[in-house]
Scaffold this motif. Structure first.
Motif: not given
Length: 444
Positions: A72-84
């Motif tokens: 929840k507090q990780y600020p790079l969630k969206t881009i990490t999911i897209l990279l996955l």
């Protein structure tokens, strides 16, 4: 002896698992002292020492920590999911001629060991204690690196790597004195580039974390710079010098004239790849001549010329046009263009992360990687009081230096040394904001 090396890797994994307050510290120590080629498991696919450490951290993050809170507090969630998602697409469309289990394994660890590793390290940090622990261990860490560097220079051998690779099918090319690149001192690693980058990162950490520069810090930094210089690798040497100049410029009070001189030198290092070929070749020849005098005793050693890199770029663009979206797949170059065939191919060593992206990972990954780096820079610079806090300075210096490094070198295992530090520093910035309301990082 093979089992002794495996046992050492298992001990490191045990320390990561059990030392709750200093898990990050032991992970980082394990990574920088492990070559990444010790085979813990050989079937159905190879599991190396680095793979083992990452699996332990993956298990801790997903099963022993408060995953929902950390995510929840990780600020790079969206881009990490897209990279996955894109990583899965690259693996699914891969043209690399390997068995399906190997393709899945390589694809998984390409993501875990790079972009996900930022989050894994992020989730391990609860306070400053891991940084304090690592800083206190820097004298012994630096001593060990300096010792093996001096020993290798005097004996022109690296018994540690010779021992490690005697149990694998990997050739340790840098131990061959007749190699066209000359003898390179690699410390506890396969590549002089990896070794040089580790020494650079440790220098950044020492200078960035210390409250005031002491004699001890200065000596440790000089020793690490010496180790980088002894790798005789232009990319590592330039990055180390750049990092030292940048962190001195950002952190310490310098006179206006000295700051101007630093800005000029740093700007020159950054724009060097954009200079005319003739001038760049002359600079490369000068660097090679200097390192040749000290490393080989005056024997001529060669490296990658600008023309050679242009040939690689042209060839990489050709491969990119064949499969522009998801590339040819992870490890395509190493599997298909290796050995005698690879030596005749215009890709040669595929020296540069941008070349790897063009050939193996495609245009979508290029866009996502640029987006990831841009977001990371934004988190560093956002409300950081004009780069006056130590954590922002360290993150900015590490990320900028690593981008310069990637322009001329393949990432290889260097993700394992850069991404954990970036993730840990990102987390401590958020913790300090919550405590002191000094800076703001917006969740994405």
């Amino acid at each position: 002896m093979e089992y002794l090396l495996i046992l050492l890797s298992i001990i490191f994994a045990y320390l990561i698992f059990t030392r709750k307050e200093n898990r990050f510290s032991w992970l980082y120590i394990a990574l920088i002292f492990s070559p990444g080629v010790i085979n813990i498991v050989k079937k159905p696919t190879y599991v190396t020492d680095h793979d083992l450490y990452l699996l332990v951290v993956l298990y801790i993050t997903f099963f022993l920590s408060n995953l929902r809170k950390e995510w929840k507090q990780y600020p790079l969630k969206t881009i990490t999911i897209l990279l996955l998602i894109n990583n899965i697409c690259i693996t699914a469309t891969s043209l690399t001629p390997l068995k399906i289990q190997h393709l899945i394994w390589y694809g998984a660890f390409e993501f875990i060991g790079s972009f996900l590793l930022v989050f894994l390290s992020f989730s391990m940090i609860k306070d400053n204690k891991p940084f304090d622990f690592l800083y206190k261990k820097m004298p012994i860490i630096t001593f060990l690196f300096t010792f093996i560097t001096i020993f290798s220079y005097i004996t022109k051998t690296n018994p540690y790597m010779d021992l490690v690779l005697s149990f694998s099918n990997i050739e340790y090319v840098w131990s061959n004195l007749n190699n066209m690149r000359g003898f390179r001192i690699t410390g506890f690693h396969m590549s002089p580039n990896s070794a040089g980058l580790i020494y650079t990162l440790l220098s950044i950490f020492i200078l960035g974390y210390t409250k005031r520069l002491s004699t001890k810090d200065f000596i440790l930094t000089i020793c690490l710079l010496f180790c980088t210089f002894m790798t005789a690798t232009r990319a590592a040497i330039i990055c180390h010098v750049f990092a030292l100049l940048l962190i001195y410029l950002l952190k310490f009070n310098l006179s206006k004239k000295i700051k101007i001189a630093f800005y000029v030198i740093i700007s020159f290092i950054v724009i060097q790849p954009l200079l005319p070929n003739k001038l760049t070749n002359q600079l490369n020849d000068l660097t090679s001549a200097v390192t040749d005098i000290f490393i080989t005793g005056g024997e001529e050693s060669t490296g990658s010329s600008v023309e050679l890199r242009e040939i690689q770029t042209t060839s990489a663009l050709y491969y990119f046009t064949q499969h522009p979206y998801w590339g040819h797949g992870f490890n395509y170059h190493d599997v298909v263009h290796s050995g005698e065939e690879g030596s005749r191919d215009d890709l040669y060593g595929l020296e540069g992360y941008h070349l790897k992206l063009l050939v193996e990972e495609g245009g979508i990954q290029i866009v996502l990687v640029l987006f990831f780096l841009t977001l990371l820079f934004s988190k560093i610079l956002k409300n950081s009081k004009k780069m006056k806090d130590n954590y922002s300075i360290m993150m900015f210096t590490i990320l900028t230096t690593y981008i310069i490094f990637l322009i001329s070198s393949r990432p290889g295992d260097t993700w394992h040394y850069v991404m954990p530090m970036l993730g840990a520093l990102l987390k401590i910035k958020i913790i300090n904001f919550n405590k002191n309301e000094t800076y703001i990082i917006y969740n994405r």
